[in-house]
Design a protein around this motif. Structure first.
Motif, mmCIF file in Angstrom:
data_model
loop_
_atom_site.group_PDB
_atom_site.id
_atom_site.type_symbol
_atom_site.label_atom_id
_atom_site.label_comp_id
_atom_site.label_asym_id
_atom_site.label_seq_id
_atom_site.Cartn_x
_atom_site.Cartn_y
_atom_site.Cartn_z
ATOM 1 N N PHE A 53 -19.618 11.458 -66.020
ATOM 2 C CA PHE A 53 -19.649 12.470 -67.089
ATOM 3 C C PHE A 53 -18.321 13.212 -67.224
ATOM 4 N N MET A 86 -31.538 22.752 -63.975
ATOM 5 C CA MET A 86 -30.725 21.598 -64.370
ATOM 6 C C MET A 86 -31.592 20.385 -64.710
ATOM 7 N N GLY A 98 -31.656 15.781 -62.791
ATOM 8 C CA GLY A 98 -30.694 16.512 -63.604
ATOM 9 C C GLY A 98 -29.605 17.139 -62.752
ATOM 10 N N GLU A 99 -30.001 17.752 -61.666
ATOM 11 C CA GLU A 99 -29.021 18.356 -60.760
ATOM 12 C C GLU A 99 -28.100 17.296 -60.167
ATOM 13 N N LYS A 113 -21.744 17.485 -70.625
ATOM 14 C CA LYS A 113 -22.055 16.094 -70.959
ATOM 15 C C LYS A 113 -23.243 15.580 -70.137
ATOM 16 N N SER A 114 -23.358 16.018 -68.902
ATOM 17 C CA SER A 114 -24.524 15.622 -68.095
ATOM 18 C C SER A 114 -25.816 16.092 -68.758
ATOM 19 N N PHE A 115 -25.821 17.360 -69.145
ATOM 20 C CA PHE A 115 -27.019 17.892 -69.818
ATOM 21 C C PHE A 115 -27.291 17.166 -71.133
ATOM 22 N N ILE A 163 -20.393 19.177 -66.857
ATOM 23 C CA ILE A 163 -21.745 19.741 -66.835
ATOM 24 C C ILE A 163 -22.404 19.592 -68.208
ATOM 25 N N VAL A 187 -26.794 14.119 -71.787
ATOM 26 C CA VAL A 187 -27.438 12.837 -71.495
ATOM 27 C C VAL A 187 -28.888 13.024 -71.044
ATOM 28 N N THR A 188 -29.123 13.995 -70.146
ATOM 29 C CA THR A 188 -30.483 14.105 -69.592
ATOM 30 C C THR A 188 -31.423 14.900 -70.495
ATOM 31 N N PRO A 209 -37.882 11.308 -68.759
ATOM 32 C CA PRO A 209 -38.123 12.098 -67.537
ATOM 33 C C PRO A 209 -39.289 13.054 -67.771
ATOM 34 N N PRO A 230 -34.473 18.026 -66.840
ATOM 35 C CA PRO A 230 -35.262 17.755 -68.049
ATOM 36 C C PRO A 230 -36.728 18.136 -67.812
ATOM 37 N N THR A 286 -31.453 9.368 -65.501
ATOM 38 C CA THR A 286 -32.343 10.401 -66.040
ATOM 39 C C THR A 286 -33.546 10.678 -65.140
ATOM 40 N N ILE A 311 -25.424 16.251 -62.496
ATOM 41 C CA ILE A 311 -24.327 17.224 -62.571
ATOM 42 C C ILE A 311 -23.483 17.201 -61.294
#
Lengths: 312, 312, 312, 312
Positions: free
Chosen positions: A312, B93, A252-253, B239-241, B237, B243-244, A95, B95, A244, A256
């Motif tokens: 997630f 949020m 990213g948002e 785990k999302s971060f 949240i 990954v990205t 990204p 990348p 991604t 989430i």
């Protein structure tokens, strides 16, 4: 917890109605003149379940052009045509944090290749990798590929959108010549852009997108016939990029808040995938400031929360 | 397909041995002088399964400092302390596509707040949000939080690493004063950095990381006691971060090649999570050019391929 | 054509009155709280001719702090203290096109040294090169240097401006730590910034600036005594920088519209030099969007056109 | 102190010989294939004095193409054709600190217009402002303008250089389409670029450049006939830009080390002006890392020091 599809089908019209209100905050894209005619308030959705069940609501019959949603599928076709190594010699996997048509990283980060295949620069390079002796052959192969995944022969090029984009896409020309100068784009610029503009101008409905999404949700296998339409490995790559980088610089948002692979287009379409379960197609032309369908994102958020779709 | 843990346990020493060879291509971090003493060839791993089974191999007893792995846990603690809204008023949020200590987007993209909590700028702001009257209280709460998730009281501050980082971290000071000037950082700079340097200097082993990862894999619930240690929403949240943005500006590639939430640190540690199944801790001090443990990433790739761990 | 100084003296009050109107379009700087008290409408000018004649008009008795005007003189003192080679190992010679407190090029352009001594990053490095065992000694030497060139002992540190700047200058701290991290700044950050803040807080009047400018106009020689106060070579360097970088990122426009070496400060002061003839000091606190005294720039433009001062 | 032209004429061959050695450190430009054939060791110079005296030495008869030197003259012609206001609505007046073909500021700094007319982006816009119904008419007018200022009908388009550049100039196409998208370039891209490539491919010798420089040195007046060829105001603008932006992103250093208006081209040519005295033409194909003739810059530095030419 698999989605309770009967419940979903019943509730869907109410949710669409509730989310339609968000369209008032968005703006229909105008940078391609033909897109500016789309109705601001429209919102439609179709869902295809692995079981064969389908649901839809709102303006789901409204035709719209794929625009950036096509990038997922030309990536898949390029992977099939050229293999993983050849594709990733030309585009990266990261990204960018920048807007979709940014040139900054092409100049600032060596070796000057696009960061990923879902930004414009990357998608243009991907278009150049589709096999075919002429732009027409390449475009024809892309359209056939889309039709096969959509399970329908009706998706076609919208000629007026194609011509409108071709006539005004100077930023994309700028990107393409930059890539040519960086020796990342090997093909000629205008024929490559012709392929790119045409893939963006393929016209579909939500049901087509939902069916294409279902093939991705099912790891590349047609759920009705059991036939492998796409190698599982490439579907995985596509879904990774959708998480991604799929929602521009709001990916990213979205990861989430919604948590499923998705790709949006500037006509207001969204392709979304609930792995193992569902393909989803959405149209809502009013875009938020990141370029995603504002009502469409709200609708997906609501559905994801209700049915706990997040990966997630 | 749940991982065949017995098979994994038996094969693990061979895989570690095979992947250790990649360490020769990497470089031990030197920007914090104390880290430069770590053995280039080391590679260790521990895995904790939801069932209570554990496995480990290689240099898994070697202590190392959390460094950036701590960012996942201070994010979680800040979410618990302040709530989602307050946290995301201060960090974004998305990348970035830039290196972990970049200042570019702070100057170029309004309103000048860090793009996400896993880059240095974001993590410094997160440190400032931890509750506590003094830096010592804040650091103490972070350490207690780590110990609780690790299920062990042995994680402690490595004083010499802390002092080494505090003495040399001028880039982090620069970031913090920039954030202060942008009014994103409300607390004073040096006390905030003190908290940040201390969280980075918490010393653990692979087993601790694996146990912490297992809590994340289990949606915040301690699998042995059934007690909720972390709200499920915040774990999602995190785990999302991961990954990205978890593997610096190689996160996109890691999502494709490995496909599980992970966070690396400059000491060579990696925290990885197989949702619903496993927590993983790895140490391998030799880093690749993106700052991730080179042997560690290869080991995770091999395991993910073998046991089909990818979420995508 | 030498300036007709008698004519100029007579017309000056009218021109000041006419240009004062432009102050309404500008804004008094507020980022250093103490500066915000300055009167928006003020405009004053003093000119010192090589012959010994002087002229002044408007609010020329109003005291103001040097701010960035000091950068010209610390550059000169650093050249005297360290020599040309040592100075240009640490700072470059190029305009940046960026705002005065930008960090972009420090991160983007290797080897990460400031592009020139008149942007904040460069001036901070220059401050670190002034000889002296303590910050107080260095600041003392700068003040003595200013007093000598001004031909007057009244220029002094404005303590409240100094404290106001020291308390709020987080962006400058950020720059300084970045430079420290890049190993361009060898001295400690806070003592260096103390010198920098103090040089900015030296309080003068237009007459002082005019006298200092006259020494530059006269290639470093005191026109009354004939004594060389500054080496001609260093005066040339200073004037070159004033032309290419002296008016922030409006220097190019100023070169075209006015065409003489000048340096502005955020308190609204401008130092200008008509080589071989005149030194000029101006105060006008209301700044345009590039950070230069808006009425002051208009006044200089009018004078330059009237008397054909442009070097070009 | 007016230059002692007799002394200069006598010493010139020795100085050329001494400076030729620097060519070994440079590199002949290869990005336009036709330029790559130029002799690395060549160095030639011609000087035209206001009095009518001329001097030359070295490879002064060697033909070369104007390349970026043409930008000074198309700026002048555009000013004559359109006036100051129309020109500066389209291009700015500021140096950039970036390389000559950079796109960064077009994306980063609103309103997306080129910072100055001497970088590629700015020069392309300037080319579009030259009056003429067709590209051929515009190119013809530019060539006539050059011939008039050179006082000779021999300057002509080098067709092979023109074709070589047109065939390979993808970075310039990228810039032009970006400007088109930003609505800064109103004309079509390819016809505009055709004008731009042709102006770059005008072939001259040092004597032509010296004569053109002499007209600038003489404020636009032909020194032999006393006729005004260029308005003085526009000559001033041109000389200002030559000082702040003429030597790419080494302009600041050149201002300090040499101190006269100059403009270089990638074929190795330099136009330099000693205001009120001299026009200078230099050819030296080996370029330094900033893109300026390495031996040529050394030769100008030596001459400027010897005869105290610096304006500063």
């Amino acid at each position: 917890m698999p989605t309770d599809f009967r419940h979903l089908s019943e509730q869907l019209p109410d949710w669409v109605q509730a989310c339609r209100a968000y369209a008032a905050d968005g703006r229909v894209a105008t940078y391609i003149p033909e897109l500016a005619h789309a109705p601001q308030q429209a919102l439609g959705i179709a869902l295809h379940h692995k079981s064969g069940l389908t649901a839809s609501a709102g303006d789901c019959g409204m035709p719209f052009t794929l625009q950036s949603i096509s990038k997922v599928f030309t990536l898949l076709l390029a992977l099939i045509d050229r293999g993983e190594q050849a594709v990733f010699e030309k585009v990266g996997m990261e990204p960018t944090g920048d807007v979709f048509n940014s040139m900054l990283k092409l100049e600032l980060v060596q070796p000057g290749k696009p960061f990923n295949p879902l930004i414009n620069a990357g998608a243009i390079v991907i278009s150049s990798l589709i096999r075919g002796d002429t732009p027409e052959q390449k475009s024809g192969r892309i359209l056939s590929f889309i039709r096969e995944l959509a399970g329908d022969d009706r998706p076609s090029f919208n000629e007026s959108v194609y011509r409108s984009e071709a006539a005004t896409a100077n930023r994309n020309r700028s990107l393409a010549y930059f890539l040519k100068d960086n020796k990342v784009l090997d093909e000629d610029v205008e024929p490559t852009l012709d392929v790119y503009f045409k893939q963006c101008a393929i016209e579909v409905t939500c049901a087509h997108i939902a069916r294409m999404g279902l093939v991705l949700a099912n790891d590349g296998v047609d759920p009705s016939t059991g036939r492998e339409l796409l190698p599982k490995r490439y579907v995985r790559i596509a879904k990774s990029f959708m998480v991604t980088c799929g929602m521009y610089n709001a990916s990213g948002e979205f990861a989430i808040q919604v948590g499923i692979p998705a790709k949006s287009g500037v006509a207001g379409g969204i392709l979304a995938v609930v792995p193992g379960e569902l393909g989803i197609g959405i149209i809502g032309p009013a875009l938020n400031d990141k370029g995603n369908s504002t009502a469409g994102v709200h609708l997906l958020k609501r559905l994801s929360e209700q049915y706990d779709w997040s990966m997630f």
